[in-house]
Write an enzyme that holds these catalytic residues in place. Structure first.
Site, short mmCIF file in Angstrom:
data_model
loop_
_atom_site.label_atom_id
_atom_site.label_comp_id
_atom_site.label_asym_id
_atom_site.label_seq_id
_atom_site.Cartn_x
_atom_site.Cartn_y
_atom_site.Cartn_z
N LYS A 1 55.63 16.28 49.64
CA LYS A 1 55.57 15.73 48.29
C LYS A 1 56.14 16.75 47.31
O LYS A 1 55.89 17.95 47.45
CB LYS A 1 54.11 15.41 47.97
CG LYS A 1 53.84 14.68 46.66
CD LYS A 1 52.35 14.32 46.55
CE LYS A 1 52.01 13.55 45.29
NZ LYS A 1 50.57 13.19 45.22
N SER B 1 45.23 9.54 46.26
CA SER B 1 46.69 9.54 46.36
C SER B 1 47.28 9.78 47.75
O SER B 1 48.49 9.67 47.91
CB SER B 1 47.29 10.57 45.40
OG SER B 1 47.34 10.01 44.12
N SER C 1 49.49 8.30 44.31
CA SER C 1 50.72 8.84 43.79
C SER C 1 51.68 9.38 44.86
O SER C 1 52.87 9.56 44.57
CB SER C 1 50.42 9.99 42.82
OG SER C 1 49.79 11.06 43.50
#
Ligand code: GLN
Length: 490
Positions: A80, A179, A155
């Protein structure tokens, strides 16, 4: 889809160590898969082709020298884009980090490299990890490989979508309120948030520091355990990192769940739960019972306060963490004027141009909750209620070894559907947030598809540092079902 990318991480690692396949071939296969899928999915914010091929050749040298101790040696993964990786653009999904190149590796990234993993690139996310759909990325949304009109959740939507699209063998994401688990559920992959403190946060761009945890996404529970083992452990550079030994997470996965006590929280079949999700979870409970587990109802009475408490504490911490983005030392700088002169004008103009709508909303909510006169009424009170939420779990874990529920009340929703109404977006995390408040480990594993052929996730939560039990329960469920083998139509 080429054959190499259809292997699980575990299988690929075996082939690499048997030298039936080179790390460079594996990296090239994944880079080709990225080229094939990215136009539709947009999971990546940057693809590090040159670096990946170099790392793959280095892994090949280690493999050739007979090294076979690391299950990640030569395996292509991605992270990420809120994890710092030396020399790479690191955006956190935000314009405010425009032009920022990370000067060092996050500990989790350094551990992946040390294990010999090949990092393919950096993955899309909601700006500063604030969101549940990846639509809040400043660089355009990621799409769900199961249905390109649906969001991948968030997310860490890029991290989940890349695993589902087979454009990485495994990925890392972060989970502050859901997330990792919620996008894993939306994309039909396995995703795990470890116990708070299990994985070092050094080099993770902070959102809410008392909640943030890094964790893996993978196609199977075994793959997830392998990645978790590689990135876990104490780190003196993160003062909240736990000095707890790292057990062999991938070792007793097959031990089964005979006699394991499974708690079903009465409060978790919340209003707004899709009946298809509820049916899939109830079916999963029966599967676990069939495997010898004992299901029992438990109560987490403060569940209804978890979301409001989170939306005081997380924005409060964010307002403090995000104060560093002022245009002075790195990232975006815009000149401006203000009644206090050009310096304040520059701060204001940089933040105005650099932060998106949701981030601004959080900063304002958090600054308000921390302001003098309101601090006790909001922040202190929320901290107290956070303790009550933790105590609910402590009491439940006297009756149960793990707790089972849906990961999210619904399957993936359509792009745009929840953007106009923040509360409807926030409600996506109603079943994942309590576990962050209590610091507990939780996993999401695929447990079915809706009639619209969108994945459903089963959440399994454990005691602090109870990752092994969580993984064992998840592996038992996975072993008894075929849900994880369903492939997106991409
Ligand atoms: N969706 C939640 C939020 O927007 C959780 C995000 C996360 O876990 N990073 O805050």
């Amino acid at each position: 889809m080429n054959e190499i990318v259809s292997l699980t991480l575990h299988e690929l690692g075996q082939r690499l160590r048997a030298r039936e396949l080179s790390a460079e071939e594996a990296a090239r296969a994944y880079l080709a898969r990225i080229a094939e899928t990215e136009g539709k999915v947009h999971a990546y914010l940057s693809v590090l082709e040159k670096e990946a091929l170099e790392a793959a050749r280095a892994a090949d040298r280690r493999l050739k020298a007979g090294e076979n101790g690391s299950p990640l040696l030569g395996v292509p993964v991605a992270v990420k884009d809120l994890l710092c990786m030396e020399g790479t653009r690191t955006t956190c999904g935000s314009r405010i980090l425009g032009g920022f190149t990370a000067p060092y590796d996050a500990t989790a990234v350094a551990l992946l490299k040390k294990a010999g993993a090949v990092i393919l690139g950096k993955l899309n996310m909601d700006e500063f990890a604030m969101g549940s759909s990846t639509e809040r990325s400043a660089f355009g949304p990621t799409r769900n490989p199961w249905n390109l009109e649906a969001t991948p959740g968030g997310s860490s939507g890029g991290s989940a979508a890349a695993v589902a699209a087979r454009s990485a063998a495994a990925t890392l994401g972060s989970d502050t309120g859901g997330s990792i688990r919620q996008p894993a559920a939306c994309c039909g992959v396995v995703g795990m948030k470890p116990t708070y403190g299990r994985v070092s946060r050094y080099g993770l761009i902070a959102f809410a520091s008392s909640l943030d945890q890094i964790g893996p996404f993978a196609r199977t529970v075994r793959d997830c355990a392998i990645v978790l083992a590689a990135v876990s452990g104490h780190d003196p550079r993160d003062s909240t990192s736990a000095d707890e030994p790292v057990p062999g997470y991938a070792e007793d996965l097959d031990a089964g769940v005979k006699g394991m006590r499974i708690g079903i929280p009465r409060e978790y079949f919340v209003e707004g739960t899709d009946p298809e999700v509820e049916a899939a979870v109830r079916a999963a409970i029966r599967v676990m019972e069939g495997l010898g587990a004992r299901a029992e109802e438990v109560s987490l009475p403060h569940t209804e306060y978890a979301l409001p408490v989170y939306y005081i504490l997380a924005p409060a911490e964010a307002s403090s963490n995000l104060a560093r983005y002022d245009g002075v030392r790195y990232g975006l700088r815009e000149e401006g004027e203000s009644e206090y002169g050009p310096l304040f004008g520059m701060y204001a103009a940089s933040r105005e141009a650099g932060f998106g709508e949701e981030v601004k909303r959080r900063i304002m909510l958090g600054t308000y909750a921390l302001s003098s006169g309101y601090y006790d009424a909001y922040y202190t009170k929320a901290q107290r209620v956070r303790t009550l939420v933790s105590r609910d779990f402590q009491a439940a874990f006297r009756k149960a070894d793990v707790i089972l529920s849906a990961t999210a009340p619904t399957a993936a929703f359509r792009l745009g559907e929840r953007m106009a109404d923040p509360l409807s977006m926030y409600l996506s995390d109603i079943l994942t947030i309590p576990c962050n408040l209590a610091g507990l480990p939780g996993i999401s594993v695929p447990c079915g598809l809706t009639s619209a052929r969108l994945p459903i996730g089963l959440q399994i939560v454990g005691r602090p540092f109870g990752e092994r039990e969580v993984l064992r329960a998840a592996a038992a469920f996975e072993g008894a079902t075929a849900h994880h083998r369903a492939l997106p139509p991409l």
